[in-house]
Design an enzyme around this catalytic site. Structure first.
Site, mmCIF file in Angstrom:
data_model
loop_
_atom_site.group_PDB
_atom_site.id
_atom_site.type_symbol
_atom_site.label_atom_id
_atom_site.label_comp_id
_atom_site.label_asym_id
_atom_site.label_seq_id
_atom_site.Cartn_x
_atom_site.Cartn_y
_atom_site.Cartn_z
ATOM 1 N N TYR A 58 -5.336 16.109 13.897
ATOM 2 C CA TYR A 58 -5.030 16.149 12.473
ATOM 3 C C TYR A 58 -4.291 14.869 12.053
ATOM 4 C CZ TYR A 58 -6.260 21.137 12.049
ATOM 5 O OH TYR A 58 -6.927 22.343 12.025
ATOM 6 N N SER A 162 -11.720 28.200 18.548
ATOM 7 C CA SER A 162 -11.901 27.994 17.121
ATOM 8 C C SER A 162 -13.354 27.627 16.862
ATOM 9 C CB SER A 162 -10.976 26.855 16.643
ATOM 10 O OG SER A 162 -11.080 26.663 15.251
ATOM 11 N N TRP A 211 -9.319 29.673 8.806
ATOM 12 C CA TRP A 211 -9.032 28.413 8.137
ATOM 13 C C TRP A 211 -9.809 28.338 6.824
ATOM 14 C CZ3 TRP A 211 -12.995 24.781 7.459
ATOM 15 C CH2 TRP A 211 -14.099 24.835 8.321
ATOM 16 N N LEU A 214 -8.944 29.797 1.115
ATOM 17 C CA LEU A 214 -9.120 29.621 -0.333
ATOM 18 C C LEU A 214 -10.216 28.601 -0.620
ATOM 19 C CD1 LEU A 214 -5.357 29.590 -1.419
ATOM 20 C CD2 LEU A 214 -6.945 31.531 -1.327
ATOM 21 N N LEU A 219 -12.317 28.080 -4.819
ATOM 22 C CA LEU A 219 -12.351 29.436 -5.365
ATOM 23 C C LEU A 219 -11.946 29.479 -6.831
ATOM 24 C CD1 LEU A 219 -10.812 31.839 -2.683
ATOM 25 C CD2 LEU A 219 -13.071 31.984 -3.721
#
Length: 299
Positions: A58, A162, A211, A214, A219
């Site tokens: 990240y 994941s 993850w 939203l 959204l």
């Protein structure tokens, strides 16, 4: 505001985490100084959002170290939080000798990645380590050996994956205990509800982590799905919550008991997330949102 988020376990012998987690994938873009970083982390903790989700890459391999600034300055707070991180993705990076983006789930890379994450975060253990993406060259026995070595050394307490399909999860779980599959899910990404991912979690009694719950903010953009946007707004007003709180509560209502990860620098967004844990959603409200998301009623 008092803490609204309780704790939960991902699996029978899994870690105890907060019912929603805080994502640090954008931490490098927020330009926090030490005071702002501390305010963000401590506000989350005050709301009961004590689980922080990371990955080694990240922010171009910088976000773990940014978060670590706070933990290194406050080592006594380590017991108040849970740290999740991921490894296995190697983006194209000439300086590192990576000429093409690829995955590496070899034992040497997993061990080296964990050691680096521990240094960057300023801790001597991780609560949960995930393999970030399915690797077509993954040797499940080699991954299991790496996990066993990390657990024996006290460096990692629990393991998961994941973005794995149900068959990929089953393969690795046949060699080593896994406590979660972190996948994308939202009212704009319904696949895990119908492709066997959530079914498998229910079957194995492990909770998925989510993850982009939203959909990266889409959204609330009418251009993505105007009917869904209007339905969210209408129901949220009826229930006295924000659309974000309602969308997270919709995920939490599923019997697989997903654990959403919210990533925002806005303290108000952390408050919205915390409120979702205390919002009981009626079955008809849940199906009204599903209908709006799919564009048709259930058969």
């Amino acid at each position: 505001m008092s803490a609204a988020v309780g704790t939960t376990t991902l699996a029978e012998h899994g870690p105890q985490l907060s019912a929603l987690a805080v994502g640090a994938w954008r931490l490098d873009a927020w330009d926090f100084d030490d005071a702002a970083l501390a305010a963000w982390i401590e506000h989350a903790i005050a709301q009961g959002l004590t689980t922080f989700d990371h990955a080694d890459l990240y922010g171009g391999f910088t976000c773990e170290a940014l978060f670590g600034r706070w933990l290194k300055a406050n080592p006594a707070r380590r017991g108040e939080i849970q740290l999740v991180t991921k490894c296995g993705i190697k983006p194209e990076d000439a300086a590192r000798g990576w000429t093409v983006k690829h995955y590496d789930t070899g034992r040497a890379h997993i061990l080296a990645s964990v050691d680096n994450s521990l240094r960057q975060l300023g801790t001597d253990y991780l609560d949960l380590l995930l393999i970030h993406r399915p690797d077509p060259l993954m040797d499940p026995d080699e991954v299991a050996e790496a996990f066993a070595a990390l657990k024996a050394a006290g460096k990692v307490r629990h393991f998961g994956v994941s973005n794995f399909s149900p068959s990929q999860f089953a393969l690795l779980a046949s060699r080593t205990p896994l406590v979660t599959n972190q996948v994308e899910a939202s009212l704009l990404h319904l696949a895990p509800l119908f492709d066997g991912t959530f079914d498998q979690c229910l079957e194995r009694r492990v909770r998925p982590m989510i993850w982009s719950p939203l959909a990266g903010g889409r959204l609330f953009d009418a251009s993505a799905n105007p009917v869904l946007q209007r339905t969210l707004a209408t129901l949220a007003e009826q229930l006295g919550v924000t659309p974000a709180t309602l969308a997270l509560a919709w995920l939490l209502r599923h019997p697989a008991r997903p654990l959403p990860i919210v990533g925002s620098r806005r303290l108000a967004s952390l408050d919205d997330a915390a409120r979702a844990a205390a919002l009981p959603l009626e079955r008809q409200h849940w199906f009204a949102l599903l209908e709006a998301a799919q564009g048709h009623a259930v058969p």
